[in-house]
Design a protein around this motif. Structure first.
Motif, PDB file in Angstrom:
ATOM      1  N   VAL A   1       0.842  -1.203   0.000  1.00 13.24           N
ATOM      2  CA  VAL A   1       0.000   0.000   0.000  1.00 13.24           C
ATOM      3  C   VAL A   1       0.872   1.245   0.000  1.00 13.24           C
ATOM      4  CG1 VAL A   1      -1.615   1.366   1.379  1.00 13.24           C
ATOM      5  CG2 VAL A   1      -2.004  -1.088   1.065  1.00 13.24           C
ATOM      6  N   LEU A   2       1.871   1.263   0.883  1.00 12.57           N
ATOM      7  CA  LEU A   2       2.751   2.429   0.965  1.00 12.57           C
ATOM      8  C   LEU A   2       3.501   2.647  -0.356  1.00 12.57           C
ATOM      9  CD1 LEU A   2       4.232   1.863   4.547  1.00 12.57           C
ATOM     10  CD2 LEU A   2       2.388   3.406   3.887  1.00 12.57           C
ATOM     11  N   GLU A   3       3.922   1.561  -0.976  1.00 11.39           N
ATOM     12  CA  GLU A   3       4.622   1.678  -2.263  1.00 11.39           C
ATOM     13  C   GLU A   3       3.708   2.226  -3.349  1.00 11.39           C
ATOM     14  OE1 GLU A   3       6.045  -2.228  -3.057  1.00 11.39           O
ATOM     15  OE2 GLU A   3       7.466  -2.229  -1.368  1.00 11.39           O
ATOM     16  N   ALA A   4       2.459   1.743  -3.388  1.00 12.19           N
ATOM     17  CA  ALA A   4       1.518   2.203  -4.407  1.00 12.19           C
ATOM     18  C   ALA A   4       1.186   3.671  -4.228  1.00 12.19           C
ATOM     19  CB  ALA A   4       0.239   1.357  -4.342  1.00 12.19           C
ATOM     20  N   VAL A   5       0.993   4.096  -2.970  1.00 13.30           N
ATOM     21  CA  VAL A   5       0.689   5.505  -2.708  1.00 13.30           C
ATOM     22  C   VAL A   5       1.871   6.382  -3.090  1.00 13.30           C
ATOM     23  CG1 VAL A   5       0.179   7.200  -0.909  1.00 13.30           C
ATOM     24  CG2 VAL A   5      -0.976   4.980  -0.881  1.00 13.30           C
ATOM     25  N   GLU A   6       3.061   5.969  -2.686  1.00 15.06           N
ATOM     26  CA  GLU A   6       4.254   6.772  -2.977  1.00 15.06           C
ATOM     27  C   GLU A   6       4.446   6.938  -4.481  1.00 15.06           C
ATOM     28  OE1 GLU A   6       8.739   7.216  -1.231  1.00 15.06           O
ATOM     29  OE2 GLU A   6       7.979   5.188  -1.524  1.00 15.06           O
ATOM     30  N   LYS A   7       4.183   5.888  -5.242  1.00 15.28           N
ATOM     31  CA  LYS A   7       4.341   5.949  -6.699  1.00 15.28           C
ATOM     32  C   LYS A   7       3.415   6.989  -7.312  1.00 15.28           C
ATOM     33  CE  LYS A   7       4.292   2.959 -10.792  1.00 15.28           C
ATOM     34  NZ  LYS A   7       4.082   1.561 -11.288  1.00 15.28           N
ATOM     35  N   VAL A   8       2.153   7.010  -6.844  1.00 15.38           N
ATOM     36  CA  VAL A   8       1.188   7.979  -7.367  1.00 15.38           C
ATOM     37  C   VAL A   8       1.578   9.390  -6.959  1.00 15.38           C
ATOM     38  CG1 VAL A   8      -1.209   8.755  -7.265  1.00 15.38           C
ATOM     39  CG2 VAL A   8      -0.704   6.315  -7.426  1.00 15.38           C
ATOM     40  N   VAL A   9       1.950   9.564  -5.696  1.00 14.73           N
ATOM     41  CA  VAL A   9       2.304  10.895  -5.186  1.00 14.73           C
ATOM     42  C   VAL A   9       3.508  11.460  -5.933  1.00 14.73           C
ATOM     43  CG1 VAL A   9       3.111  12.167  -3.165  1.00 14.73           C
ATOM     44  CG2 VAL A   9       1.302  10.454  -2.922  1.00 14.73           C
ATOM     45  N   GLU A  10       4.515  10.631  -6.157  1.00 15.45           N
ATOM     46  CA  GLU A  10       5.698  11.092  -6.887  1.00 15.45           C
ATOM     47  C   GLU A  10       5.342  11.474  -8.320  1.00 15.45           C
ATOM     48  OE1 GLU A  10       8.585   7.997  -6.589  1.00 15.45           O
ATOM     49  OE2 GLU A  10       9.278   8.621  -4.594  1.00 15.45           O
ATOM     50  N   ARG A  11       4.431  10.725  -8.932  1.00 14.66           N
ATOM     51  CA  ARG A  11       4.069  10.990 -10.320  1.00 14.66           C
ATOM     52  C   ARG A  11       3.420  12.362 -10.492  1.00 14.66           C
ATOM     53  NH1 ARG A  11       1.124   6.618 -11.365  1.00 14.66           N
ATOM     54  NH2 ARG A  11      -0.921   7.605 -11.178  1.00 14.66           N
ATOM     55  N   VAL A  12       2.626  12.789  -9.484  1.00 15.80           N
ATOM     56  CA  VAL A  12       1.942  14.086  -9.611  1.00 15.80           C
ATOM     57  C   VAL A  12       2.769  15.235  -9.034  1.00 15.80           C
ATOM     58  CG1 VAL A  12      -0.320  12.979  -9.537  1.00 15.80           C
ATOM     59  CG2 VAL A  12       0.666  13.895  -7.422  1.00 15.80           C
ATOM     60  N   GLY A  13       3.905  14.923  -8.424  1.00 12.10           N
ATOM     61  CA  GLY A  13       4.749  15.981  -7.878  1.00 12.10           C
ATOM     62  C   GLY A  13       4.389  16.398  -6.467  1.00 12.10           C
ATOM     63  N   GLY A  14       3.861  15.460  -5.702  1.00 17.07           N
ATOM     64  CA  GLY A  14       3.557  15.727  -4.301  1.00 17.07           C
ATOM     65  C   GLY A  14       4.652  15.192  -3.400  1.00 17.07           C
ATOM     66  N   GLU A  15       4.358  15.110  -2.111  1.00 14.98           N
ATOM     67  CA  GLU A  15       5.324  14.579  -1.139  1.00 14.98           C
ATOM     68  C   GLU A  15       4.581  13.672  -0.168  1.00 14.98           C
ATOM     69  OE1 GLU A  15       8.147  16.028   2.596  1.00 14.98           O
ATOM     70  OE2 GLU A  15       6.954  17.487   1.475  1.00 14.98           O
ATOM     71  N   MET A  16       5.071  12.460   0.015  1.00 17.34           N
ATOM     72  CA  MET A  16       4.449  11.542   0.966  1.00 17.34           C
ATOM     73  C   MET A  16       5.187  11.581   2.290  1.00 17.34           C
ATOM     74  SD  MET A  16       3.698   7.426   0.602  1.00 17.34           S
ATOM     75  CE  MET A  16       4.982   6.669   1.621  1.00 17.34           C
ATOM     76  N   VAL A  17       4.429  11.559   3.375  1.00 16.20           N
ATOM     77  CA  VAL A  17       5.025  11.533   4.706  1.00 16.20           C
ATOM     78  C   VAL A  17       4.258  10.543   5.577  1.00 16.20           C
ATOM     79  CG1 VAL A  17       3.594  13.467   5.504  1.00 16.20           C
ATOM     80  CG2 VAL A  17       5.721  12.929   6.697  1.00 16.20           C
ATOM     81  N   VAL A  18       4.990   9.813   6.415  1.00 12.36           N
ATOM     82  CA  VAL A  18       4.399   8.861   7.352  1.00 12.36           C
ATOM     83  C   VAL A  18       4.521   9.446   8.761  1.00 12.36           C
ATOM     84  CG1 VAL A  18       4.558   6.554   8.352  1.00 12.36           C
ATOM     85  CG2 VAL A  18       4.930   6.877   5.900  1.00 12.36           C
ATOM     86  N   PRO A  19       3.419   9.544   9.509  1.00 17.96           N
ATOM     87  CA  PRO A  19       3.472  10.166  10.842  1.00 17.96           C
ATOM     88  C   PRO A  19       4.364   9.404  11.815  1.00 17.96           C
ATOM     89  CG  PRO A  19       1.202   9.965  10.068  1.00 17.96           C
ATOM     90  CD  PRO A  19       2.054   9.163   9.135  1.00 17.96           C
ATOM     91  N   VAL A  20       4.865  10.134  12.808  1.00 16.15           N
ATOM     92  CA  VAL A  20       5.660   9.541  13.880  1.00 16.15           C
ATOM     93  C   VAL A  20       4.772   9.443  15.115  1.00 16.15           C
ATOM     94  CG1 VAL A  20       7.693   9.791  15.343  1.00 16.15           C
ATOM     95  CG2 VAL A  20       7.771  10.536  12.947  1.00 16.15           C
ATOM     96  N   VAL A  21       4.463   8.216  15.532  1.00 13.87           N
ATOM     97  CA  VAL A  21       3.545   8.008  16.649  1.00 13.87           C
ATOM     98  C   VAL A  21       4.097   6.925  17.564  1.00 13.87           C
ATOM     99  CG1 VAL A  21       2.168   6.374  15.285  1.00 13.87           C
ATOM    100  CG2 VAL A  21       1.155   7.477  17.298  1.00 13.87           C
ATOM    101  N   GLU A  22       3.893   7.119  18.871  1.00 11.13           N
ATOM    102  CA  GLU A  22       4.352   6.158  19.875  1.00 11.13           C
ATOM    103  C   GLU A  22       3.191   5.868  20.827  1.00 11.13           C
ATOM    104  OE1 GLU A  22       7.452   5.968  23.681  1.00 11.13           O
ATOM    105  OE2 GLU A  22       7.687   7.511  22.130  1.00 11.13           O
ATOM    106  N   VAL A  23       2.852   4.598  20.949  1.00  9.93           N
ATOM    107  CA  VAL A  23       1.757   4.185  21.835  1.00  9.93           C
ATOM    108  C   VAL A  23       2.366   3.645  23.118  1.00  9.93           C
ATOM    109  CG1 VAL A  23      -0.263   2.719  22.121  1.00  9.93           C
ATOM    110  CG2 VAL A  23       0.317   3.625  19.856  1.00  9.93           C
ATOM    111  N   GLY A  24       2.044   4.286  24.241  1.00 12.87           N
ATOM    112  CA  GLY A  24       2.596   3.871  25.521  1.00 12.87           C
ATOM    113  C   GLY A  24       1.818   2.741  26.160  1.00 12.87           C
ATOM    114  N   LYS A  25       2.202   2.385  27.357  1.00  8.18           N
ATOM    115  CA  LYS A  25       1.482   1.369  28.116  1.00  8.18           C
ATOM    116  C   LYS A  25       0.109   1.914  28.501  1.00  8.18           C
ATOM    117  CE  LYS A  25       5.799  -0.404  30.083  1.00  8.18           C
ATOM    118  NZ  LYS A  25       6.594  -0.602  31.336  1.00  8.18           N
ATOM    119  N   PRO A  26      -0.825   1.028  28.884  1.00 10.39           N
ATOM    120  CA  PRO A  26      -2.152   1.507  29.295  1.00 10.39           C
ATOM    121  C   PRO A  26      -2.058   2.623  30.330  1.00 10.39           C
ATOM    122  CG  PRO A  26      -2.143  -0.884  29.156  1.00 10.39           C
ATOM    123  CD  PRO A  26      -0.721  -0.442  28.933  1.00 10.39           C
TER     124      PRO A  26
END
Length: 410
Positions: free
Chosen positions: A183-208
């Motif tokens: 999925v990430l590869e397919a999205v990145e390919k489309v985004v690059e083709r149109v001249g956009g920029e793909m970014v993946v968020p930085v998230v950390e899930v702690g203990k309960p």
């Protein structure tokens, strides 16, 4: 009727390139509604005039449109709807109901003088009516799963490419990093083709009890302890916060405090929502968990939220076209009980039909779990509580059924 394409919506909105507001455009299979809810609540907390358009509607057609985090005023909706429907008739466009609703939402945003429109894709992305938008602050692609294959393709890669079709030149596309690599590869390919920029968020899930941490360049590291329920919400939240960086870069003032407050105040009915239904059952303390889980990915998250060990009484309904055996196989565990039912006609969406309750009951029988059939959701709830004996009652499988129940409760 589902008829994808941008020709008719472009005729309905001839001035689309000069709209006085910009959009945050959100696609995906699961989570996009929650992301829109977070975005809207945060923008509202920052005192930024904001409109939101999501679909399908939950209770009434116009509740899919909000202005400043509240349902669109009826007079405003009526004015916008009249304008769009008149244009459709006078130009003989032949627009679908969804296209008319989409254009109505955008007209409402303009009339209400919003600065930002938070817009959820209806189906897919590339050919969805909402993709008539060109002036975008950011795009988001939430979790992608198999759904609507007849329209979007048979593989995750195909579906992801369709959803990434909302990307435009020079605009950042935020993608849920929990998606599979294909999925990430397919999205990145489309985004690059149109001249956009793909970014993946930085998230950390702690203990309960420790909450969730989201790190961005603009807001730094923020910790959230109050948010929508469900383990998947960490990724949705991270996508929303990361997308809002782009709004700040475009001059909108949003503080870290606005973000934390907005997230804490976010509401999203019909998704992991607990309500009291004693008005229907006549039994004190009758509380049910509502969730519109209608595809395998959402079903897995719902079952994870409940836990495999808990015995549940289910009220289930599905839309036609869903794989009932697969959904039942995910949701139902040993010692559960199921009441199968059907939702009624969906306002302004006559093409949406329920699966026969008998078909659901047959699928339940295959997995060796007790099941019965009820004529409608109210009768199903009464039967469910008669059999519950203290067990949790869960209403799931269709947002249309969830909406019908909420309408009954009004």
């Amino acid at each position: 009727m589902i008829d994808l394409g941008l020709k008719r919506i472009s005729q309905l909105l001839p001035n689309i390139s000069t709209l006085p507001w910009r959009a945050i455009h959100v696609a995906g299979t699961n989570g996009k509604g929650s992301i829109c809810a977070y975005l809207t609540s945060i923008l509202h907390s920052a005192s930024i005039p904001v409109g939101r358009f999501t679909s399908p509607h939950l209770i009434h057609p116009h509740d899919s449109i909000t202005i400043n985090n509240a349902p669109v005023p009826q007079h405003l909706y009526n004015l916008a709807s009249s304008t769009i429907r008149s244009r459709n008739e006078s130009l003989r466009i032949g627009a679908t109901e969804f296209e008319i609703l989409t254009a109505t939402a955008f007209e409402c945003f303009t009339l209400a003088h919003v600065a930002v429109g938070v817009v959820e894709v209806g189906l897919g992305g590339r050919l969805d009516a909402t993709n008539v938008l060109r002036k975008k602050i950011a795009c988001v692609v939430a979790k992608v799963d198999l759904d609507h294959q007849a329209f979007l393709g048979e593989t995750l890669r195909d579906i992801a490419a369709e959803k990434a079709g909302i990307a435009v030149e020079g605009v950042r596309v935020v993608v849920d990093g929990g998606n599979p690599g294909e999925v990430l590869e397919a999205v990145e390919k489309v985004v690059e083709r149109v001249g956009g920029e793909m970014v993946v968020p930085v998230v950390e899930v702690g203990k309960p009890g420790e909450g969730v941490k989201v790190t961005t360049e603009v807001f730094g590291t923020l910790r959230f302890t109050k948010m929508l329920p469900g383990r998947f919400q960490a990724a949705n939240l991270a996508c929303a916060v990361t997308a809002l960086e782009e709004a700040v870069k475009r001059g909108h003032k949003i503080t870290p405090e606005d973000v934390v407050t907005g997230v804490a105040n976010t509401e999203w009915p019909g998704r992991l929502q607990t309500i009291d239904v004693r008005g229907i059952t006549k039994i004190p303390g009758s509380r049910v968990l509502l969730d519109g889980a209608h595809n395998p990915g959402a079903a897995k998250e719902l079952r994870a939220y409940i836990g495999d060990a808990e015995n549940v009484v289910w009220v289930l309904a599905f839309s036609k076209g869903k794989n009932v055996d697969e959904m039942v196989g995910i949701l139902i565990k040993e010692n559960d009980t199921v009441v199968a039912t059907e939702f009624g006609a969906v306002e302004d969406m006559p093409w949406v039909k329920p699966v026969d309750a008998s078909e659901i009951a047959a699928a339940v029988e295959k997995v060796g779990v007790p099941g019965s059939v009820a004529e409608n959701v109210k009768d199903a709830l009464r039967r469910a509580f008669a059999e519950a004996q203290g067990r949790r009652v869960v209403v799931a499988g269709s947002l249309y059924m969830v909406g019908e129940l909420l309408r009954e409760m009004q």
